[in-house]
Design a protein around this motif. Structure first.
Motif, PDB file in Angstrom:
ATOM      1  N   LEU A   3     -13.404 -56.050  60.019  1.00 59.42           N
ATOM      2  CA  LEU A   3     -12.693 -56.383  58.789  1.00 59.42           C
ATOM      3  C   LEU A   3     -12.724 -55.123  57.929  1.00 59.42           C
ATOM      4  O   LEU A   3     -13.776 -54.750  57.425  1.00 59.42           O
ATOM      5  CB  LEU A   3     -13.381 -57.563  58.107  1.00 59.42           C
ATOM      6  N   PRO A   4     -11.597 -54.421  57.827  1.00 62.12           N
ATOM      7  CA  PRO A   4     -11.610 -53.048  57.312  1.00 62.12           C
ATOM      8  C   PRO A   4     -12.120 -52.863  55.893  1.00 62.12           C
ATOM      9  O   PRO A   4     -12.700 -51.822  55.597  1.00 62.12           O
ATOM     10  CB  PRO A   4     -10.146 -52.604  57.428  1.00 62.12           C
ATOM     11  N   ASP A   5     -11.940 -53.829  55.023  1.00 60.99           N
ATOM     12  CA  ASP A   5     -12.386 -53.653  53.648  1.00 60.99           C
ATOM     13  C   ASP A   5     -13.715 -54.346  53.358  1.00 60.99           C
ATOM     14  O   ASP A   5     -14.084 -54.535  52.211  1.00 60.99           O
ATOM     15  CB  ASP A   5     -11.291 -54.139  52.682  1.00 60.99           C
ATOM     16  N   SER A   6     -14.434 -54.712  54.433  1.00 54.24           N
ATOM     17  CA  SER A   6     -15.729 -55.354  54.244  1.00 54.24           C
ATOM     18  C   SER A   6     -16.794 -54.300  53.920  1.00 54.24           C
ATOM     19  O   SER A   6     -16.634 -53.114  54.209  1.00 54.24           O
ATOM     20  CB  SER A   6     -16.133 -56.125  55.494  1.00 54.24           C
ATOM     21  N   ARG A   7     -17.867 -54.765  53.361  1.00 60.28           N
ATOM     22  CA  ARG A   7     -18.953 -53.886  52.946  1.00 60.28           C
ATOM     23  C   ARG A   7     -19.550 -53.106  54.115  1.00 60.28           C
ATOM     24  O   ARG A   7     -19.999 -51.979  53.953  1.00 60.28           O
ATOM     25  CB  ARG A   7     -20.040 -54.718  52.267  1.00 60.28           C
ATOM     26  N   SER A  10     -17.785 -49.467  57.792  1.00 59.07           N
ATOM     27  CA  SER A  10     -18.101 -48.138  58.337  1.00 59.07           C
ATOM     28  C   SER A  10     -19.334 -48.191  59.232  1.00 59.07           C
ATOM     29  O   SER A  10     -19.400 -47.513  60.256  1.00 59.07           O
ATOM     30  CB  SER A  10     -18.278 -47.108  57.223  1.00 59.07           C
ATOM     31  N   GLU A  11     -20.300 -49.025  58.876  1.00 59.27           N
ATOM     32  CA  GLU A  11     -21.495 -49.181  59.717  1.00 59.27           C
ATOM     33  C   GLU A  11     -21.114 -49.829  61.060  1.00 59.27           C
ATOM     34  O   GLU A  11     -21.583 -49.404  62.116  1.00 59.27           O
ATOM     35  CB  GLU A  11     -22.529 -50.046  58.996  1.00 59.27           C
ATOM     36  N   ALA A  12     -20.244 -50.826  61.023  1.00 66.41           N
ATOM     37  CA  ALA A  12     -19.796 -51.480  62.253  1.00 66.41           C
ATOM     38  C   ALA A  12     -19.071 -50.488  63.155  1.00 66.41           C
ATOM     39  O   ALA A  12     -19.305 -50.444  64.366  1.00 66.41           O
ATOM     40  CB  ALA A  12     -18.887 -52.663  61.922  1.00 66.41           C
ATOM     41  N   HIS A  14     -19.452 -47.287  63.245  1.00 66.55           N
ATOM     42  CA  HIS A  14     -20.474 -46.384  63.794  1.00 66.55           C
ATOM     43  C   HIS A  14     -21.134 -46.993  65.029  1.00 66.55           C
ATOM     44  O   HIS A  14     -21.253 -46.333  66.068  1.00 66.55           O
ATOM     45  CB  HIS A  14     -21.533 -46.070  62.731  1.00 66.55           C
ATOM     46  N   TRP A  15     -21.577 -48.259  64.928  1.00 68.17           N
ATOM     47  CA  TRP A  15     -22.287 -48.881  66.049  1.00 68.17           C
ATOM     48  C   TRP A  15     -21.364 -49.155  67.224  1.00 68.17           C
ATOM     49  O   TRP A  15     -21.780 -49.045  68.384  1.00 68.17           O
ATOM     50  CB  TRP A  15     -23.017 -50.142  65.599  1.00 68.17           C
ATOM     51  N   LEU A  16     -20.121 -49.496  66.949  1.00 69.94           N
ATOM     52  CA  LEU A  16     -19.165 -49.691  68.042  1.00 69.94           C
ATOM     53  C   LEU A  16     -18.989 -48.391  68.823  1.00 69.94           C
ATOM     54  O   LEU A  16     -18.972 -48.387  70.057  1.00 69.94           O
ATOM     55  CB  LEU A  16     -17.821 -50.190  67.509  1.00 69.94           C
ATOM     56  N   GLN A  17     -18.878 -47.287  68.089  1.00 73.94           N
ATOM     57  CA  GLN A  17     -18.746 -45.980  68.742  1.00 73.94           C
ATOM     58  C   GLN A  17     -20.032 -45.612  69.476  1.00 73.94           C
ATOM     59  O   GLN A  17     -19.993 -45.116  70.608  1.00 73.94           O
ATOM     60  CB  GLN A  17     -18.376 -44.905  67.717  1.00 73.94           C
ATOM     61  N   GLU A  18     -21.162 -45.843  68.842  1.00 72.72           N
ATOM     62  CA  GLU A  18     -22.463 -45.512  69.428  1.00 72.72           C
ATOM     63  C   GLU A  18     -22.663 -46.200  70.779  1.00 72.72           C
ATOM     64  O   GLU A  18     -23.177 -45.598  71.717  1.00 72.72           O
ATOM     65  CB  GLU A  18     -23.586 -45.921  68.458  1.00 72.72           C
ATOM     66  N   TYR A  19     -22.237 -47.460  70.872  1.00 72.44           N
ATOM     67  CA  TYR A  19     -22.425 -48.229  72.099  1.00 72.44           C
ATOM     68  C   TYR A  19     -21.174 -48.299  72.968  1.00 72.44           C
ATOM     69  O   TYR A  19     -21.123 -49.061  73.923  1.00 72.44           O
ATOM     70  CB  TYR A  19     -22.931 -49.640  71.763  1.00 72.44           C
ATOM     71  N   ASN A  20     -20.188 -47.483  72.617  1.00 71.20           N
ATOM     72  CA  ASN A  20     -18.957 -47.393  73.404  1.00 71.20           C
ATOM     73  C   ASN A  20     -18.296 -48.763  73.598  1.00 71.20           C
ATOM     74  O   ASN A  20     -17.906 -49.137  74.700  1.00 71.20           O
ATOM     75  CB  ASN A  20     -19.228 -46.725  74.753  1.00 71.20           C
ATOM     76  N   ILE A  21     -18.192 -49.519  72.493  1.00 78.12           N
ATOM     77  CA  ILE A  21     -17.573 -50.844  72.501  1.00 78.12           C
ATOM     78  C   ILE A  21     -16.189 -50.714  71.882  1.00 78.12           C
ATOM     79  O   ILE A  21     -16.019 -50.082  70.834  1.00 78.12           O
ATOM     80  CB  ILE A  21     -18.423 -51.855  71.706  1.00 78.12           C
ATOM     81  N   GLU A  22     -15.215 -51.293  72.539  1.00 75.46           N
ATOM     82  CA  GLU A  22     -13.839 -51.216  72.047  1.00 75.46           C
ATOM     83  C   GLU A  22     -13.727 -51.884  70.677  1.00 75.46           C
ATOM     84  O   GLU A  22     -14.217 -52.990  70.462  1.00 75.46           O
ATOM     85  CB  GLU A  22     -12.894 -51.900  73.029  1.00 75.46           C
ATOM     86  N   ALA A  23     -13.071 -51.191  69.762  1.00 77.75           N
ATOM     87  CA  ALA A  23     -12.904 -51.693  68.405  1.00 77.75           C
ATOM     88  C   ALA A  23     -11.518 -52.297  68.215  1.00 77.75           C
ATOM     89  O   ALA A  23     -10.545 -51.860  68.837  1.00 77.75           O
ATOM     90  CB  ALA A  23     -13.094 -50.553  67.395  1.00 77.75           C
ATOM     91  N   MET A  24     -11.471 -53.295  67.363  1.00 79.00           N
ATOM     92  CA  MET A  24     -10.209 -53.903  66.975  1.00 79.00           C
ATOM     93  C   MET A  24     -10.162 -54.002  65.461  1.00 79.00           C
ATOM     94  O   MET A  24     -11.195 -54.062  64.796  1.00 79.00           O
ATOM     95  CB  MET A  24     -10.080 -55.316  67.574  1.00 79.00           C
ATOM     96  N   LEU A  25      -8.939 -54.043  64.940  1.00 76.95           N
ATOM     97  CA  LEU A  25      -8.719 -54.259  63.519  1.00 76.95           C
ATOM     98  C   LEU A  25      -8.658 -55.768  63.281  1.00 76.95           C
ATOM     99  O   LEU A  25      -7.944 -56.472  63.977  1.00 76.95           O
ATOM    100  CB  LEU A  25      -7.390 -53.626  63.082  1.00 76.95           C
ATOM    101  N   HIS A  26      -9.386 -56.239  62.313  1.00 81.28           N
ATOM    102  CA  HIS A  26      -9.393 -57.665  61.956  1.00 81.28           C
ATOM    103  C   HIS A  26      -8.633 -57.764  60.635  1.00 81.28           C
ATOM    104  O   HIS A  26      -9.199 -57.579  59.565  1.00 81.28           O
ATOM    105  CB  HIS A  26     -10.837 -58.138  61.827  1.00 81.28           C
ATOM    106  N   ILE A  27      -7.327 -57.998  60.722  1.00 82.84           N
ATOM    107  CA  ILE A  27      -6.441 -57.875  59.567  1.00 82.84           C
ATOM    108  C   ILE A  27      -6.306 -59.201  58.819  1.00 82.84           C
ATOM    109  O   ILE A  27      -5.864 -60.205  59.399  1.00 82.84           O
ATOM    110  CB  ILE A  27      -5.042 -57.386  60.002  1.00 82.84           C
ATOM    111  N   PRO A  28      -6.643 -59.217  57.530  1.00 84.64           N
ATOM    112  CA  PRO A  28      -6.473 -60.437  56.739  1.00 84.64           C
ATOM    113  C   PRO A  28      -4.995 -60.826  56.626  1.00 84.64           C
ATOM    114  O   PRO A  28      -4.123 -59.968  56.430  1.00 84.64           O
ATOM    115  CB  PRO A  28      -7.029 -60.051  55.365  1.00 84.64           C
ATOM    116  N   MET A  29      -4.742 -62.113  56.786  1.00 83.51           N
ATOM    117  CA  MET A  29      -3.392 -62.655  56.648  1.00 83.51           C
ATOM    118  C   MET A  29      -3.454 -63.912  55.794  1.00 83.51           C
ATOM    119  O   MET A  29      -4.488 -64.582  55.730  1.00 83.51           O
ATOM    120  CB  MET A  29      -2.787 -62.955  58.011  1.00 83.51           C
ATOM    121  N   GLN A  30      -2.345 -64.220  55.174  1.00 81.75           N
ATOM    122  CA  GLN A  30      -2.268 -65.334  54.234  1.00 81.75           C
ATOM    123  C   GLN A  30      -2.502 -66.680  54.933  1.00 81.75           C
ATOM    124  O   GLN A  30      -1.822 -67.016  55.896  1.00 81.75           O
ATOM    125  CB  GLN A  30      -0.897 -65.334  53.568  1.00 81.75           C
TER     126      GLN A  30
END
Length: 171
Positions: A3-7, A10-12, A14-30
């Motif tokens: 969730l890009p604007d969550s607190r 950036s930490e998430a 970092h850890w996704l990259q550290e553990y080589n886990i594929e990242a996705m954008l979790h985009i808020p919708m109405q």
């Protein structure tokens, strides 16, 4: 999914990259239950979002989660049920070379079918693990996930980092 604007975005990342886990954008919708709330088009896709606004939002969040190869919706029951806004979104997703996972927050979602019609790699959620935040519910949903996977050959689950969910996954 981040969730890009969550607190902790950036930490998430970092850890996704550290553990080589594929990242996705979790985009808020109405969502349908928005109670007249006004949404910032730079942060939330609404039924009135233009393609330019959606493109700007996706590009902005890709700067936050630069390794993301796909996206899914956060909430979005109203937006994902709207064919016109889903077509606008899918044009952007296609041009950004992302895949799409429909979180299926409502049965009338057209997001997955629109993505497929437009030639976008897409799938959808089969099981939501923790809409009730208890260990026993999460365990029951994981059992359901296994059954779906055995029937279909694969299954997609969505959950959150709640302690009850994490304990159930571990067990």
């Amino acid at each position: 999914s981040v969730l890009p604007d969550s607190r902790y975005a950036s930490e998430a990342v970092h850890w996704l990259q550290e553990y080589n886990i594929e990242a996705m954008l979790h985009i808020p919708m109405q969502p349908t239950n928005h109670n007249g709330r006004k949404y910032d088009p730079r942060k939330v896709i609404t039924v009135s979002s233009t393609e330019a606004q959606i493109r700007a939002l996706i590009r902005r969040v890709k700067l936050i989660v630069p390794t993301a190869n796909g996206m899914n919706n956060h909430q979005g029951s109203l937006a994902t049920s709207n064919s016109a806004v889903m077509k606008r979104l899918m044009r952007v997703i296609k041009s950004e070379k992302l895949f799409f996972v429909d979180s299926r927050t409502i049965g009338s979602s057209v997001a997955f079918s629109t993505a497929r019609e437009m030639g976008i790699r897409a799938t959808h959620k089969d099981v939501f693990i923790d809409h009730v935040q208890t260990y026993s519910h999460s365990m029951a949903q994981i059992r359901k996930l296994v059954l779906v996977a055995k029937q279909k050959g694969q299954a997609v689950a969505i959950g959150h980092p709640f302690s009850s969910t994490l304990r159930a996954i571990r067990d």
